[in-house]
Design an enzyme around this catalytic site. Structure first.
Site, PDB file in Angstrom:
ATOM      1  N   ARG A  39       0.828  -1.216   0.000  1.00  0.00           N
ATOM      2  CA  ARG A  39       0.000   0.000   0.000  1.00  0.00           C
ATOM      3  C   ARG A  39       0.855   1.256   0.000  1.00  0.00           C
ATOM      4  NH1 ARG A  39      -3.356  -2.186   4.735  1.00  0.00           N
ATOM      5  NH2 ARG A  39      -1.945  -3.936   4.439  1.00  0.00           N
ATOM      6  N   GLU A  49       4.631  -9.373  14.109  1.00  0.00           N
ATOM      7  CA  GLU A  49       3.958  -9.790  15.339  1.00  0.00           C
ATOM      8  C   GLU A  49       4.436 -11.192  15.758  1.00  0.00           C
ATOM      9  OE1 GLU A  49      -0.195  -9.346  15.017  1.00  0.00           O
ATOM     10  OE2 GLU A  49      -0.561  -9.846  17.123  1.00  0.00           O
TER      11      GLU A  49
END
Ligand code: AMP
Length: 179
Positions: free
Chosen positions: A62, A99
């Protein structure tokens, strides 16, 4: 602030995507709204109007969309930072934390010359692991990272603070609480 409110209203929130407990902030609705897309790009570049920027570096994927528009706006070149194995020429690579576990990102070794003034762009900053990796990669090849900009900040996750602690000015256009 009206501007914040208007632009924020164009971001779509999808609960439990890509997994349970995550509120996914979907910017495709902002990008699809002509006035919102232009406004977001105009606002992101506002502090650098009139300053010389050599390159804009965008983070896959993005960050390519927003970074391409930002580069055009400030008359800079565009440099893609990609997942490993995607770029055809000689690259520099860095591991960064996700993560769960780590991944690697790359850029072309000759994409930026030492001392060039670079703005880093992505859609959203959360923990800052991705952007921190990108800043280190840019600095590794001698870039002068003038700023990092993101449409969305998740301040509770501390990413923007992490970049500021690395002496990178951070610009964001809106914030969402939580993660
Ligand atoms: P981080 O490395 O934790 O700052 O994560 C930033 C990257 O993950 C960006 O490329 C974002 O597009 C993506 N990301 C992280 N959290 C979200 C979220 N809640 N909604 C949408 N994208 C996210």
């Amino acid at each position: 602030m009206t501007f914040d409110h208007d632009l924020k209203a164009t971001v779509r929130t999808i609960p439990d995507y890509p997994k349970k407990g995550i509120l996914f902030r979907d910017i495709t609705t902002l990008l699809g709204e002509p006035r919102a897309f232009r406004r977001a790009v105009d606002e992101l570049v506002h502090p650098w109007a009139g300053l010389k920027i050599d390159k804009v570096a965008g983070i896959e994927a993005r960050g390519f969309i927003i970074g391409g528009a930002v580069a055009h706006q400030v008359s800079a070149g565009f440099v893609p930072i990609r997942k490993k194995g995607k770029l055809p020429h000689a690259t520099v690579r860095i591991a960064y934390s996700l993560e769960y576990g780590i991944d690697e990102m790359e850029m072309h070794a000759d994409a930026i010359h030492p001392g060039e003034r670079v703005i880093l762009v992505d859609d959203l900053i959360a923990t800052g692991g991705t952007a921190e990796g990108a800043v280190k990669l840019l600095r590794q090849i001698g870039a002068n990272v003038v700023a990092a900009c993101f449409i969305i900040d998740l301040p509770d996750l501390g990413g923007a603070a992490k970049l500021r602690a690395m002496d990178v000015p951070v610009r964001t256009l809106m914030a969402f609480e939580g993660h």
